[in-house]
Design an enzyme around this catalytic site. Structure first.
Site, short mmCIF file in Angstrom:
data_model
loop_
_atom_site.label_atom_id
_atom_site.label_comp_id
_atom_site.label_asym_id
_atom_site.label_seq_id
_atom_site.Cartn_x
_atom_site.Cartn_y
_atom_site.Cartn_z
NE ARG A 1 0.17 -8.76 -10.56
CZ ARG A 1 -0.01 -8.25 -10.50
NH1 ARG A 1 -0.05 -6.60 -10.73
NH2 ARG A 1 -1.52 -7.76 -10.26
CE1 TYR B 1 -1.03 1.85 -10.53
CE2 TYR B 1 0.46 3.50 -9.92
CZ TYR B 1 0.14 1.93 -9.52
OH TYR B 1 1.37 1.42 -9.02
CB THR C 1 -2.64 -5.62 -4.29
OG1 THR C 1 -2.92 -6.66 -5.35
CG2 THR C 1 -2.79 -4.25 -4.31
CG PHE D 1 -7.25 3.23 -4.75
CD1 PHE D 1 -6.45 3.21 -5.52
CD2 PHE D 1 -8.51 2.16 -4.29
CE1 PHE D 1 -6.21 2.01 -6.57
CE2 PHE D 1 -8.78 1.25 -6.00
CZ PHE D 1 -7.74 1.47 -6.60
CE LYS E 1 3.53 0.84 -6.13
NZ LYS E 1 2.31 0.21 -5.65
CG HIS F 1 3.46 -0.94 -10.93
ND1 HIS F 1 2.67 -1.49 -11.25
CD2 HIS F 1 3.93 -1.63 -12.24
CE1 HIS F 1 2.02 -1.67 -12.58
NE2 HIS F 1 3.01 -1.67 -13.06
NE ARG G 1 2.89 -5.05 -4.02
CZ ARG G 1 1.61 -5.25 -5.03
NH1 ARG G 1 1.09 -6.25 -5.54
NH2 ARG G 1 1.98 -4.17 -5.83
P1 ATP Z 1 0.31 -2.45 -8.88
O1 ATP Z 1 -0.38 -2.38 -9.79
O2 ATP Z 1 0.68 -1.05 -8.21
O3 ATP Z 1 1.34 -3.70 -9.19
P2 ATP Z 1 -1.35 -4.22 -7.82
O4 ATP Z 1 -1.36 -4.86 -9.72
O5 ATP Z 1 -0.90 -5.74 -7.34
O6 ATP Z 1 -0.57 -3.25 -8.15
P3 ATP Z 1 -3.68 -2.72 -8.46
O7 ATP Z 1 -5.42 -3.30 -8.09
O8 ATP Z 1 -3.51 -2.21 -9.49
O9 ATP Z 1 -2.91 -3.09 -7.72
O10 ATP Z 1 -4.12 -0.94 -7.40
C1 ATP Z 1 -2.88 -0.72 -8.04
C2 ATP Z 1 -2.26 0.41 -6.78
O11 ATP Z 1 -3.13 1.21 -6.02
C3 ATP Z 1 -1.81 -1.01 -5.64
O12 ATP Z 1 -0.72 -1.57 -5.36
C4 ATP Z 1 -1.73 0.05 -4.58
O13 ATP Z 1 -0.60 0.72 -4.46
C5 ATP Z 1 -3.14 0.88 -4.80
N1 ATP Z 1 -4.33 0.60 -4.07
C6 ATP Z 1 -4.85 -0.54 -4.84
N2 ATP Z 1 -6.28 -0.91 -4.12
C7 ATP Z 1 -6.27 0.22 -2.75
C8 ATP Z 1 -6.90 0.16 -1.81
N3 ATP Z 1 -8.28 -0.18 -1.75
N4 ATP Z 1 -6.66 1.30 -1.20
C9 ATP Z 1 -5.61 2.02 -1.52
N5 ATP Z 1 -4.91 2.05 -1.88
C10 ATP Z 1 -4.84 0.70 -3.69
MG MG Z 2 -1.90 -3.59 -10.84
#
Ligand code: ATP
Ligand code: MG
Length: 139
Positions: free
Chosen positions: A86, A50, A92, A58, A10, A116, A103
Protein backbone atom coordinates in the site's frame (compact mmCIF):
# COMPACT_ATOMS: atom_id res chain seq x y z
CA UNK A 1 6.42 -10.57 9.88
CA UNK A 2 6.47 -12.25 6.49
CA UNK A 3 3.08 -11.77 4.85
CA UNK A 4 1.37 -12.22 1.53
CA UNK A 5 -0.90 -9.74 -0.22
CA UNK A 6 -2.87 -9.63 -3.46
CA UNK A 7 -1.76 -7.15 -6.11
CA UNK A 8 -3.56 -6.36 -9.37
CA UNK A 9 -2.11 -4.38 -12.25
CA UNK A 10 -5.26 -2.72 -13.60
CA UNK A 11 -6.35 -2.35 -17.25
CA UNK A 12 -5.11 1.25 -17.60
CA UNK A 13 -1.60 0.02 -16.82
CA UNK A 14 -1.60 -3.15 -18.94
CA UNK A 15 -2.92 -1.05 -21.86
CA UNK A 16 0.11 1.24 -21.56
CA UNK A 17 2.52 -1.74 -21.29
CA UNK A 18 3.57 -0.81 -17.74
CA UNK A 19 3.59 -4.29 -16.15
CA UNK A 20 7.37 -4.54 -16.02
CA UNK A 21 7.95 -1.04 -14.72
CA UNK A 22 5.35 -1.45 -11.98
CA UNK A 23 6.73 -4.82 -10.94
CA UNK A 24 10.28 -3.42 -10.90
CA UNK A 25 9.08 -0.86 -8.32
CA UNK A 26 7.51 -3.62 -6.21
CA UNK A 27 10.60 -5.82 -6.42
CA UNK A 28 13.01 -2.95 -5.73
CA UNK A 29 11.03 -2.27 -2.54
CA UNK A 30 11.73 -5.82 -1.39
CA UNK A 31 8.53 -7.64 -2.32
CA UNK A 32 8.69 -10.98 -4.14
CA UNK A 33 6.15 -12.06 -6.77
CA UNK A 34 5.30 -15.62 -5.67
CA UNK A 35 2.31 -16.21 -7.98
CA UNK A 36 1.20 -14.39 -11.11
CA UNK A 37 -1.26 -14.60 -13.98
CA UNK A 38 -2.53 -12.35 -16.73
CA UNK A 39 -6.26 -12.62 -17.24
CA UNK A 40 -9.34 -10.64 -18.21
CA UNK A 41 -11.96 -10.39 -15.48
CA UNK A 42 -15.55 -11.18 -16.35
CA UNK A 43 -18.24 -8.77 -15.15
CA UNK A 44 -19.32 -11.34 -12.54
CA UNK A 45 -15.74 -11.71 -11.27
CA UNK A 46 -15.21 -7.95 -11.02
CA UNK A 47 -18.55 -7.49 -9.21
CA UNK A 48 -17.65 -10.26 -6.77
CA UNK A 49 -14.11 -9.03 -6.19
CA UNK A 50 -15.25 -5.47 -5.43
CA UNK A 51 -18.52 -6.54 -3.70
CA UNK A 52 -17.63 -4.43 -0.64
CA UNK A 53 -18.21 -1.36 -2.84
CA UNK A 54 -21.50 -2.50 -4.40
CA UNK A 55 -23.56 0.31 -2.82
CA UNK A 56 -21.10 3.03 -3.84
CA UNK A 57 -21.99 5.38 -6.70
CA UNK A 58 -18.82 4.46 -8.60
CA UNK A 59 -19.42 0.67 -8.49
CA UNK A 60 -20.81 0.13 -12.01
CA UNK A 61 -18.14 2.35 -13.53
CA UNK A 62 -15.43 0.51 -11.56
CA UNK A 63 -16.67 -2.85 -12.84
CA UNK A 64 -16.74 -1.53 -16.43
CA UNK A 65 -13.19 -0.23 -16.02
CA UNK A 66 -11.84 -3.41 -14.41
CA UNK A 67 -13.25 -5.52 -17.25
CA UNK A 68 -12.10 -3.15 -20.02
CA UNK A 69 -8.83 -4.98 -20.66
CA UNK A 70 -6.40 -7.51 -19.24
CA UNK A 71 -5.19 -7.41 -15.66
CA UNK A 72 -2.20 -9.05 -14.00
CA UNK A 73 -3.15 -10.64 -10.68
CA UNK A 74 -0.28 -11.57 -8.42
CA UNK A 75 0.67 -12.56 -4.90
CA UNK A 76 3.40 -10.49 -3.25
CA UNK A 77 5.39 -11.81 -0.31
CA UNK A 78 7.63 -10.00 2.12
CA UNK A 79 7.97 -8.31 5.46
CA UNK A 80 4.69 -6.51 6.25
CA UNK A 81 3.71 -7.07 2.62
CA UNK A 82 0.16 -5.72 2.97
CA UNK A 83 1.18 -2.32 4.35
CA UNK A 84 4.38 -2.18 2.33
CA UNK A 85 2.51 -2.72 -0.95
CA UNK A 86 0.00 0.00 0.00
CA UNK A 87 2.91 2.37 0.72
CA UNK A 88 4.49 1.70 -2.67
CA UNK A 89 1.09 2.08 -4.41
CA UNK A 90 0.32 5.47 -2.86
CA UNK A 91 -3.05 7.05 -2.09
CA UNK A 92 -6.19 5.95 -3.99
CA UNK A 93 -6.44 9.39 -5.60
CA UNK A 94 -3.22 9.97 -7.56
CA UNK A 95 -3.45 13.71 -6.87
CA UNK A 96 -2.95 12.86 -3.19
CA UNK A 97 -0.33 10.15 -3.72
CA UNK A 98 3.19 10.74 -2.45
CA UNK A 99 6.03 11.36 -4.88
CA UNK A 100 7.63 8.19 -6.18
CA UNK A 101 4.59 5.97 -5.55
CA UNK A 102 3.14 3.85 -8.36
CA UNK A 103 -0.10 5.82 -8.47
CA UNK A 104 1.70 9.18 -8.44
CA UNK A 105 3.94 8.09 -11.29
CA UNK A 106 1.47 6.13 -13.43
CA UNK A 107 -2.21 6.56 -12.49
CA UNK A 108 -4.49 8.25 -15.00
CA UNK A 109 -7.33 9.13 -12.58
CA UNK A 110 -9.00 8.25 -9.28
CA UNK A 111 -10.65 5.28 -11.01
CA UNK A 112 -7.89 4.28 -13.45
CA UNK A 113 -5.25 4.20 -10.74
CA UNK A 114 -3.07 1.41 -12.14
CA UNK A 115 -2.88 -0.98 -9.17
CA UNK A 116 -4.92 -2.71 -6.49
CA UNK A 117 -3.57 -3.91 -3.17
CA UNK A 118 -5.28 -5.76 -0.31
CA UNK A 119 -6.04 -3.44 2.61
CA UNK A 120 -5.58 -5.89 5.52
CA UNK A 121 -4.06 -9.31 6.16
CA UNK A 122 -7.55 -10.82 6.51
CA UNK A 123 -8.68 -9.37 3.18
CA UNK A 124 -5.39 -10.44 1.61
CA UNK A 125 -6.13 -14.08 2.47
CA UNK A 126 -9.65 -13.78 1.01
CA UNK A 127 -8.45 -12.04 -2.15
CA UNK A 128 -5.55 -14.45 -2.74
CA UNK A 129 -7.98 -17.38 -2.46
CA UNK A 130 -10.28 -15.64 -4.97
CA UNK A 131 -7.64 -16.06 -7.70
CA UNK A 132 -5.13 -18.72 -6.61
CA UNK A 133 -4.98 -22.15 -5.02
CA UNK A 134 -2.16 -22.99 -2.61
CA UNK A 135 -0.59 -25.01 -5.40
CA UNK A 136 -0.20 -21.91 -7.59
CA UNK A 137 1.96 -20.10 -5.02
CA UNK A 138 5.66 -20.86 -4.90
CA UNK A 139 7.79 -18.81 -2.55
P1 ATP B 1 -7.95 -0.86 -4.39
O1 ATP B 1 -9.00 -1.55 -3.56
O2 ATP B 1 -8.19 -0.95 -5.88
O3 ATP B 1 -6.56 -1.25 -3.98
P2 ATP B 1 -8.09 1.41 -2.66
O4 ATP B 1 -8.15 0.41 -1.55
O5 ATP B 1 -7.02 2.45 -2.61
O6 ATP B 1 -8.01 0.70 -4.07
P3 ATP B 1 -10.96 1.63 -2.53
O7 ATP B 1 -11.66 2.63 -1.67
O8 ATP B 1 -10.95 0.20 -2.09
O9 ATP B 1 -9.48 2.17 -2.79
O10 ATP B 1 -11.61 1.73 -3.99
C1 ATP B 1 -11.45 0.68 -4.92
C2 ATP B 1 -11.21 1.28 -6.28
O11 ATP B 1 -12.41 1.92 -6.72
C3 ATP B 1 -10.15 2.39 -6.35
O12 ATP B 1 -8.85 1.92 -6.44
C4 ATP B 1 -10.56 3.11 -7.60
O13 ATP B 1 -10.15 2.37 -8.78
C5 ATP B 1 -12.07 3.07 -7.49
N1 ATP B 1 -12.61 4.23 -6.79
C6 ATP B 1 -12.58 4.48 -5.46
N2 ATP B 1 -13.20 5.62 -5.15
C7 ATP B 1 -13.65 6.13 -6.33
C8 ATP B 1 -14.39 7.28 -6.69
N3 ATP B 1 -14.80 8.17 -5.79
N4 ATP B 1 -14.67 7.46 -8.02
C9 ATP B 1 -14.29 6.56 -8.94
N5 ATP B 1 -13.60 5.43 -8.66
C10 ATP B 1 -13.28 5.22 -7.37
MG1 MG C 1 -9.51 -1.21 -1.58
Amino acid sequence: MTERTLSIIKPDATRRNLTGRINAMLEEAGLRIVAQKRTRLTVDEARAFYAVHRERPFFDSLVTFMTSGPVVVQVLEGRDAVARNRDIMGATNPEQAADGTIRKVFAESLEANSVHGSDSPDNAAIEIAFFFSARDITG
